[in-house]
Design a protein around this motif. Sequence first.
Motif, PDB file in Angstrom:
ATOM      1  N   ILE A  36      22.381  74.687  46.053  1.00 33.44           N
ATOM      2  CA  ILE A  36      22.928  76.384  46.371  1.00 33.44           C
ATOM      3  C   ILE A  36      24.539  75.957  46.270  1.00 33.44           C
ATOM      4  N   PRO A  37      25.003  76.461  45.276  1.00 33.15           N
ATOM      5  CA  PRO A  37      26.508  76.256  45.283  1.00 33.15           C
ATOM      6  C   PRO A  37      27.247  76.570  46.402  1.00 33.15           C
ATOM      7  N   GLU A  42      28.886  80.209  51.181  1.00 37.37           N
ATOM      8  CA  GLU A  42      29.677  80.712  51.940  1.00 37.37           C
ATOM      9  C   GLU A  42      29.660  82.099  52.122  1.00 37.37           C
ATOM     10  N   LYS A  43      29.345  82.939  50.642  1.00 36.58           N
ATOM     11  CA  LYS A  43      28.912  84.232  50.775  1.00 36.58           C
ATOM     12  C   LYS A  43      27.955  84.623  51.851  1.00 36.58           C
ATOM     13  N   ILE A  44      26.630  83.695  51.774  1.00 35.54           N
ATOM     14  CA  ILE A  44      25.562  84.076  52.603  1.00 35.54           C
ATOM     15  C   ILE A  44      26.119  84.089  54.082  1.00 35.54           C
ATOM     16  N   THR A  51      22.703  92.804  54.556  1.00 35.05           N
ATOM     17  CA  THR A  51      22.684  92.038  53.301  1.00 35.05           C
ATOM     18  C   THR A  51      21.743  90.739  53.254  1.00 35.05           C
ATOM     19  N   LEU A  52      21.751  90.109  54.752  1.00 35.66           N
ATOM     20  CA  LEU A  52      20.773  89.064  54.772  1.00 35.66           C
ATOM     21  C   LEU A  52      19.243  89.409  54.817  1.00 35.66           C
ATOM     22  N   LEU A  68      20.489  85.546  42.926  1.00 35.88           N
ATOM     23  CA  LEU A  68      20.969  85.651  44.330  1.00 35.88           C
ATOM     24  C   LEU A  68      22.415  86.491  44.571  1.00 35.88           C
ATOM     25  N   ASN A  69      23.391  86.008  43.398  1.00 34.99           N
ATOM     26  CA  ASN A  69      24.528  86.948  43.343  1.00 34.99           C
ATOM     27  C   ASN A  69      24.538  88.346  43.351  1.00 34.99           C
TER      28      ASN A  69
END
Length: 72
Positions: A36-37, A42-44, A51-52, A68-69
Amino acid sequence: MKTIADVLKEEGREEGRGEGMVNMLLTILSEKFTHIPESLQEKIKMSDEQTLQTIAVNLDDIQTAKDLNKYL
């Protein structure tokens, strides 16, 4: 009436649950995608609980990091 200590305990529990959800999602997504980039990680980590939960509910539909984005 809640005391300051009660409010702080409650906030701590909520924060702990959020961190647990982040860790769980990152673990599951790492198994699914192998990598995962860092930017997505970090966004997660910065996502709110709603959102989660949305990501968790839609895990079967998320096949790529690009998918995912859409949720972040």
